[in-house]
Scaffold this motif. Structure first.
Motif: not given
Length: 475
Positions: A274-277, A282-283, A310-312
């Motif tokens: 889920s976090m990989y996707e 980017q959402k 985490l995306n940052s």
């Protein structure tokens, strides 16, 4: 007040009373020793570019260091300060200084107590008559149950119907008369929706497993202890598991402000990315289906707050096949005497992928929990052997004539090959009939020899894979 120079070299924190750090703990008893003489990996003049894996820190996205230290001051007298141990076995294997943060030794056998206490203790006294609600695959539930019993607050905990018995029973034990358990849905996400709806209807207080800043602050206290306990001046890599993302968000927030040169690696099970996707698209996205075997990290939809953090920080999430997770679990138990749950093995399982990058470096891996039901060990061993190419399950089309099975055993199997499963019903009105056959071999190339002999005898087969729905019949 003493401030560790190593832990806070990049920040001027000396005048802030909120930032009092825990005393440095001695490290000589935090070493897992092998039978060989203890050695430390020698640092080699090798540079790994942090920008390859991490973005430059965006401080606006991160949980402030002062909040994480505030959380540590709240939780430190309730939690166990778990050791950060040097693993001589892993250090020798990878030619690195490999440390493991042992949250499997936490009171509820996972790090989740940190966030749960930090969140619930923050509820004003005047509001504690309201019922606490949460949803969890097991570990967060134990943390919430423990804290609610400690503070004498009623709680209702929703868990998936496939929750391992060890986690279900532990929640009842920790919560005692203050906990009510509801088993709903096949995944955390289904359980979450039901619990949130009831919480809203009954004016309860919701304690989310990962999508909450207070939870993230609490999990970030893991990083405080790591930096205090590691004797080396430089920590090159930190590996942590990712499910909803709360733990990784807390660790990342702390490290990227205090020790930004450390490379952070988030690790997720291949069957529930889920976090990989989310980072890829980017959402935040919700997956249609997931593999729930790594139950502590099996999330269809990652948290919005953890995603932003985490995306940052992370450019990517690294996916590990469930079979490789099982192999790592077996290896940890056999070589280190450490029994972990599947999610607890994710970080260490990723070291194989980074063996070249971490050589000569100082590495920390988080063992996130050890709430593993021993009844699952047979399945874990089987999935490990399948991943290593040592066990196979297949549909085999035998000729419907006397001696067909005998011919297969005598002519196709080698002296060290073993049949582990056989389900076969002869049907006289067909030329061929399918059989489910399980075969175990000593080395992967032995199975190639079996397939070659079957081809010579015109016996067809179809190998079953663990990600196929029909494979669930074997677990």
């Amino acid at each position: 007040m003493q401030i560790s120079k190593k832990a806070h070299s990049s920040l001027n924190l000396a005048n802030n009373d909120l930032l009092e750090t825990p005393d440095k703990k001695p490290t000589n008893h935090h070493v897992i020793r092998s039978n060989k003489q203890e050695e430390s990996a020698i640092k080699e003049p090798m540079v790994v570019d942090v920008s390859t894996y991490n973005h430059p820190p965006n401080l606006q996205k991160l949980i402030p260091v002062s909040h994480i230290f505030g959380a540590y001051k709240r939780v430190k007298n309730v939690i166990t300060r778990t050791p950060t141990q040097k693993s001589m076995k892993l250090s020798e294997q990878f030619g690195a200084n490999v440390y493991i943060k042992r949250e499997d030794l936490q009171i509820v056998r996972s790090y989740k107590l940190r966030g749960a206490y930090n969140k619930i203790i923050s509820i004003p006294e005047s509001e504690r008559h309201r019922t606490v609600f949460c949803s969890s695959a097991g570990n967060h539930a134990q943390g919430v149950a423990y804290v609610c019993n400690l503070l004498k607050i009623n709680c209702v905990i929703y868990m998936p119907t496939n929750t391992p018995n060890i986690k279900f029973n532990a929640v009842k034990s920790w919560g005692k008369q203050f906990v009510q358990i509801e088993l709903v849905g096949d995944t955390f996400d289904e359980s979450f929706r039901a619990s949130k709806e009831r919480c809203n209807n009954e004016n309860g207080i919701y304690v989310h497993a990962f999508d909450d800043e207070k939870i993230i602050e609490g999990q970030g206290t893991i990083a405080v202890e790591i930096l205090e306990d590691i004797p080396e001046d430089q920590i090159d890599f930190v590996f942590f598991p990712v499910g909803g993302g709360g733990c990784g968000a807390g660790i990342s927030s702390y490290f990227k402000q205090v020790h930004p040169e450390t490379i952070l690696i988030g690790v997720e099970p291949e069957g529930s990315p889920s976090m990989y996707e989310a980072i890829k698209q980017q959402k935040v996205v919700e997956l249609d289906t997931i593999n729930t075997f790594v139950d502590g990290a099996a999330i269809k939809k990652s948290g919005a707050i953890p995603f932003e953090i985490l995306n940052s920080v992370l450019k990517d999430i690294f996916l590990i096949p469930e079979g490789h997770v099982c192999t790592t679990m077996m290896k940890l138990f056999n070589e280190e005497g450490i029994l972990v749950e599947p999610a607890g093995a994710l970080a260490i399982a990723a070291l194989d992928r980074f063996k070249d990058e971490i050589r000569g470096k100082t590495v920390v891996c988080l063992i996130s929990g050890s709430n593993n039901d021993l009844g699952r060990m047979t399945d874990i061993r089987m999935l490990s052997e399948i991943h290593q190419g040592l066990q196979y399950y297949m549909f085999v089309n035998f000729f419907q004539k006397p001696g067909a099975l005998k011919q297969f055993i005598i002519k196709c199997l080698g002296p060290t090959d073993e049949i582990t499963n056989l389900e076969y019903t002869r049907k006289n009105n067909r030329e061929k009939g399918p059989a489910l056959v399980g075969v175990k071999v000593k080395k992967p190339q032995d199975f190639e020899a079996i397939k070659s002999k079957m081809e010579e005898l015109k016996i067809t087969l179809r190998i079953l894979q663990p990600n196929q729905e029909i494979f669930k019949m074997l677990l």
